[in-house]
Design a protein around this motif. Structure first.
Motif, PDB file in Angstrom:
ATOM      1  N   SER A 445      40.985  33.914   6.516  1.00 24.52           N
ATOM      2  CA  SER A 445      40.892  32.470   6.800  1.00 24.52           C
ATOM      3  C   SER A 445      41.568  31.651   5.715  1.00 24.52           C
ATOM      4  O   SER A 445      42.151  30.593   5.986  1.00 24.52           O
ATOM      5  CB  SER A 445      39.420  32.056   6.930  1.00 24.52           C
ATOM      6  OG  SER A 445      38.710  32.324   5.722  1.00 24.52           O
ATOM      7  N   PRO A 456      38.631  22.360  11.459  1.00 23.98           N
ATOM      8  CA  PRO A 456      37.317  22.996  11.215  1.00 23.98           C
ATOM      9  C   PRO A 456      37.128  24.349  11.902  1.00 23.98           C
ATOM     10  O   PRO A 456      36.079  24.977  11.760  1.00 23.98           O
ATOM     11  CB  PRO A 456      36.331  21.968  11.768  1.00 23.98           C
ATOM     12  CG  PRO A 456      37.073  21.279  12.858  1.00 23.98           C
ATOM     13  CD  PRO A 456      38.515  21.202  12.384  1.00 23.98           C
ATOM     14  N   ILE A 457      38.132  24.809  12.647  1.00 32.94           N
ATOM     15  CA  ILE A 457      37.873  26.029  13.427  1.00 32.94           C
ATOM     16  C   ILE A 457      37.819  27.277  12.546  1.00 32.94           C
ATOM     17  O   ILE A 457      37.263  28.300  12.945  1.00 32.94           O
ATOM     18  CB  ILE A 457      38.930  26.218  14.536  1.00 32.94           C
ATOM     19  CG1 ILE A 457      40.286  26.631  13.930  1.00 32.94           C
ATOM     20  CG2 ILE A 457      39.051  24.974  15.383  1.00 32.94           C
ATOM     21  CD1 ILE A 457      41.266  27.106  14.983  1.00 32.94           C
ATOM     22  N   TRP A 458      38.391  27.199  11.334  1.00 26.08           N
ATOM     23  CA  TRP A 458      38.353  28.412  10.461  1.00 26.08           C
ATOM     24  C   TRP A 458      36.903  28.742  10.088  1.00 26.08           C
ATOM     25  O   TRP A 458      36.503  29.902  10.078  1.00 26.08           O
ATOM     26  CB  TRP A 458      39.188  28.196   9.209  1.00 26.08           C
ATOM     27  CG  TRP A 458      40.593  27.719   9.483  1.00 26.08           C
ATOM     28  CD1 TRP A 458      41.218  26.656   8.914  1.00 26.08           C
ATOM     29  CD2 TRP A 458      41.546  28.308  10.360  1.00 26.08           C
ATOM     30  NE1 TRP A 458      42.497  26.519   9.367  1.00 26.08           N
ATOM     31  CE2 TRP A 458      42.735  27.537  10.283  1.00 26.08           C
ATOM     32  CE3 TRP A 458      41.527  29.379  11.242  1.00 26.08           C
ATOM     33  CZ2 TRP A 458      43.878  27.813  11.017  1.00 26.08           C
ATOM     34  CZ3 TRP A 458      42.677  29.669  11.970  1.00 26.08           C
ATOM     35  CH2 TRP A 458      43.824  28.899  11.848  1.00 26.08           C
ATOM     36  N   ASP A 460      34.372  27.928  11.938  1.00 25.95           N
ATOM     37  CA  ASP A 460      33.729  28.407  13.160  1.00 25.95           C
ATOM     38  C   ASP A 460      34.022  29.898  13.395  1.00 25.95           C
ATOM     39  O   ASP A 460      33.156  30.652  13.860  1.00 25.95           O
ATOM     40  CB  ASP A 460      34.205  27.583  14.346  1.00 25.95           C
ATOM     41  CG  ASP A 460      33.793  26.110  14.237  1.00 25.95           C
ATOM     42  OD1 ASP A 460      32.806  25.846  13.504  1.00 25.95           O
ATOM     43  OD2 ASP A 460      34.438  25.264  14.872  1.00 25.95           O
ATOM     44  N   ASP A 463      31.860  31.962  11.089  1.00 27.08           N
ATOM     45  CA  ASP A 463      30.491  32.035  11.584  1.00 27.08           C
ATOM     46  C   ASP A 463      30.378  32.985  12.778  1.00 27.08           C
ATOM     47  O   ASP A 463      29.390  33.722  12.917  1.00 27.08           O
ATOM     48  CB  ASP A 463      29.997  30.645  11.995  1.00 27.08           C
ATOM     49  CG  ASP A 463      29.831  29.713  10.795  1.00 27.08           C
ATOM     50  OD1 ASP A 463      29.727  30.254   9.661  1.00 27.08           O
ATOM     51  OD2 ASP A 463      29.797  28.486  10.992  1.00 27.08           O
ATOM     52  N   PHE A 464      31.395  32.962  13.625  1.00 29.65           N
ATOM     53  CA  PHE A 464      31.381  33.843  14.787  1.00 29.65           C
ATOM     54  C   PHE A 464      31.431  35.313  14.355  1.00 29.65           C
ATOM     55  O   PHE A 464      30.706  36.166  14.890  1.00 29.65           O
ATOM     56  CB  PHE A 464      32.574  33.510  15.692  1.00 29.65           C
ATOM     57  CG  PHE A 464      32.521  34.169  17.031  1.00 29.65           C
ATOM     58  CD1 PHE A 464      31.999  33.487  18.131  1.00 29.65           C
ATOM     59  CD2 PHE A 464      32.979  35.469  17.222  1.00 29.65           C
ATOM     60  CE1 PHE A 464      31.952  34.091  19.380  1.00 29.65           C
ATOM     61  CE2 PHE A 464      32.918  36.076  18.453  1.00 29.65           C
ATOM     62  CZ  PHE A 464      32.405  35.395  19.549  1.00 29.65           C
ATOM     63  N   ALA A 469      26.913  32.396  15.055  1.00 31.66           N
ATOM     64  CA  ALA A 469      27.176  31.510  16.205  1.00 31.66           C
ATOM     65  C   ALA A 469      26.973  32.310  17.483  1.00 31.66           C
ATOM     66  O   ALA A 469      26.855  33.548  17.458  1.00 31.66           O
ATOM     67  CB  ALA A 469      28.602  30.955  16.128  1.00 31.66           C
ATOM     68  N   TRP A 474      35.722  31.880  23.027  1.00 30.61           N
ATOM     69  CA  TRP A 474      36.218  30.512  23.030  1.00 30.61           C
ATOM     70  C   TRP A 474      37.612  30.506  22.442  1.00 30.61           C
ATOM     71  O   TRP A 474      38.078  31.504  21.877  1.00 30.61           O
ATOM     72  CB  TRP A 474      35.296  29.563  22.246  1.00 30.61           C
ATOM     73  CG  TRP A 474      35.100  29.956  20.784  1.00 30.61           C
ATOM     74  CD1 TRP A 474      34.237  30.846  20.290  1.00 30.61           C
ATOM     75  CD2 TRP A 474      35.827  29.429  19.686  1.00 30.61           C
ATOM     76  NE1 TRP A 474      34.331  30.943  18.940  1.00 30.61           N
ATOM     77  CE2 TRP A 474      35.314  30.054  18.533  1.00 30.61           C
ATOM     78  CE3 TRP A 474      36.848  28.478  19.523  1.00 30.61           C
ATOM     79  CZ2 TRP A 474      35.795  29.795  17.248  1.00 30.61           C
ATOM     80  CZ3 TRP A 474      37.311  28.189  18.247  1.00 30.61           C
ATOM     81  CH2 TRP A 474      36.782  28.868  17.122  1.00 30.61           C
ATOM     82  N   ASP A 476      40.944  27.618  20.826  1.00 27.87           N
ATOM     83  CA  ASP A 476      41.325  26.303  20.339  1.00 27.87           C
ATOM     84  C   ASP A 476      42.753  26.385  19.850  1.00 27.87           C
ATOM     85  O   ASP A 476      43.316  27.476  19.689  1.00 27.87           O
ATOM     86  CB  ASP A 476      40.395  25.849  19.213  1.00 27.87           C
ATOM     87  CG  ASP A 476      40.396  24.326  19.062  1.00 27.87           C
ATOM     88  OD1 ASP A 476      41.300  23.683  19.618  1.00 27.87           O
ATOM     89  OD2 ASP A 476      39.482  23.808  18.382  1.00 27.87           O
TER      90      ASP A 476
END
Length: 524
Positions: A445, A456-458, A460, A463-464, A469, A474, A476
């Motif tokens: 990341s 902010p998706i990095w 996310d 967390d995944f 999460a 998903w 993006d």
């Protein structure tokens, strides 16, 4: 010299019996000894000795160290003392002396001190009574032993007798006919356990061990035999040894119950190991400290193709390896002489427990060979056929290479992370997109953020991957700093792993030259 060695025991017994015979020859005839320290006991007489009595009173000169009188100065008691002492030499002396004193009947008898014969005579002459002692072999050498020496011999004899009776070794002496002439206390104790009748303890006592039971075995060891106690199943084991002694034999029976029990336990243990090894698919070969083969199992016969008869002949390690080479059960060395010289290094590595090699045989089989140190300087070699394992490994590696080629053919950048965040797999497109070294989701990341606009998706994605999460796929889109759009797709995999897939959506915008206006395609 070991006190448990049968030869040592027989030597000590022989010494004790010799001392006993010497003491018996000197003092077992109830010879009266003076109480003074200067007294001398005569073994014999080269010159006749005479005792002259008148009316029961000793009138002749006497020796203060006389062997047959307790107190030579007591002339009144001398007759009784002399009668008692001489009776020990011949049982008729007391009767003859009384007949001499009462009726004047002269006599001559032959007495004995040990192996010495002497004459004892009595007569009346001139109103006096004469008793004379003389040896029959006047030329025989004689020696005198003082009282202190005799005491020392008797003390040593008592010590040896105590030593013979203190242990549990059974000793006995038998004559040329096989009759028992002497036995120690252990013999009588064992005889009382075997025979309950009182007559068994009366001389001549019964034999416990049959004649010839002491014959040595083919290996030269002492004979071992057992006795069963009456009314029970208890077996008493002994090791027998005999040696010639005078006109008979001196024999010793050493208890061997513990030794037999230990050997039985060891034999059972070895049999248990043998049965266990017989079912092992791994070939086992144990070489002792002289590098002789002492133990192997059926699996070794199967893997090595060597005959069990040849293996049972206890070949050494080098001969064993030479046979493996001839049977093509080991890799063919390029330089046989160098290989032969290197066997010493193989042996040393096995002693250190560091020898482990894979042998690829000419027929395609693969052996894993391990050398390990064993007890008492021995070395154990393990031979395991891992051909199937190697085949499966090669097939698995081939499948992995195929799968890697498949994902490398995909134009999208693919990366797989474990739940702990470790980068498990990536394809060529991913490495081309992010050439920096990455080992975890944190490093990955960080590399993504360097080449893309802030988003902010990095976080996310991290967390995944970590399971913080919802595990629902998903996607993006982010913008790279070179102007290209980058679509990120995140999907869960089995085992809590995560697939991250990046796809470039647009090409970078063209850069206008100075003074020029980029052409913009008009909308229709």
């Amino acid at each position: 010299m070991s006190l448990t060695d049968p030869a040592t025991i027989l030597f000590l017994v022989g010494v004790s019996l010799a001392a006993a015979a010497f003491a018996v020859a000197i003092g077992s005839y109830s010879l009266r000894r003076a109480r003074g320290p200067s007294h001398v006991l005569l073994r014999g007489f080269d010159i006749p000795r005479s005792y002259v009595f008148r009316d029961g009173y000793l009138v002749s000169d006497h020796d203060e160290r006389d062997a047959f009188l307790t107190d030579p100065s007591d002339r009144i008691a001398a007759w009784g003392e002399l009668k008692e002492s001489l009776t020990a030499l011949h049982p008729e002396v007391a009767t003859r002396m009384e007949a001499l004193r009462q009726s004047g009947a002269a006599f001559v008898v032959i007495g004995r001190i040990g192996s010495d014969e002497l004459s004892i005579s009595g007569r009346i002459a001139g109103g006096r009574c004469y008793l004379t002692l003389a040896t029959l072999d006047a030329g025989k050498d004689r020696r005198a032993i003082d009282a202190a020496g005799l005491d020392a011999l008797e003390s040593e004899l008592d010590l040896l007798r105590h030593a013979m009776n203190a242990g549990d070794t059974v000793f006995w002496v038998e004559d040329e006919t096989g009759a028992i002439t002497w036995a120690n206390q252990a013999y009588f104790s064992l005889l009382s356990k075997l025979e309950q009748e009182a007559e068994a303890m009366v001389w001549p006592i019964h034999r416990i061990f049959e004649p010839g039971a002491d014959a040595p075995t083919e290996e030269g060891r002492t004979r071992r035999m057992s006795l069963t106690l009456p009314g029970s199943d208890t077996e008493l084991w002994f090791e027998l040894a005999c040696s010639d002694y005078r006109q008979g034999r001196l024999c010793a029976a050493t208890p061997a119950d513990r030794l037999v029990a230990a050997e039985t336990s060891l034999r059972d243990f070895v049999q248990t190991l043998t049965r266990t090894f017989a079912h092992l698919p791994i070939g086992l070969a144990i070489f002792d400290k002289t590098r002789r083969l002492v133990l192997f199992n059926p699996a070794l016969v199967s893997l090595s193709t060597l005959s069990s008869g040849w293996l049972s002949s206890r070949p050494d390690l080098f001969a064993f390896l030479d046979q493996l080479r001839e049977k093509q059960r080991m890799p063919e060395p390029k330089n046989y002489q160098a290989w032969r010289a290197g066997l010493a290094e193989l042996e040393k590595a096995a002693q250190d427990g560091t020898y482990q090699e894979m042998w690829t045989l000419p027929n395609g089989q693969t052996f894993r060979v391990i050398g390990r140190p064993h007890a008492d300087g021995a070395v154990a070699f393990l031979f395991e056929d891992i051909s199937q394992e190697v085949t499966l490994t090669r097939q698995f590696r081939g499948d992995l290479d195929l799968y890697q080629a498949v994902i490398d053919a995909d134009a999208a950048a693919l990366a797989v992370f474990s739940r702990s965040g470790k980068l498990m797999l990536s394809n060529a497109a991913y490495k081309a997109l992010w050439p920096e070294r990455q080992g975890s989701i944190a490093e990955a990341s960080a590399s993504w953020q360097k080449t893309c606009d802030p988003t902010p998706i990095w976080g996310d994605i991290r967390d995944f991957v970590g399971g913080y999460a919802d595990r629902v796929a998903w996607s993006d889109t982010v913008l790279r700093r070179d102007g290209r759009g980058l679509k990120a797709e995140i999907a869960p995999l089995k085992g809590a792993a995560t697939l991250v897939r990046f796809t470039i959506e647009t090409a970078p915008l063209p850069v206008a030259s100075q003074g020029e206006t980029p052409e913009v395609e008009a909308a229709g």
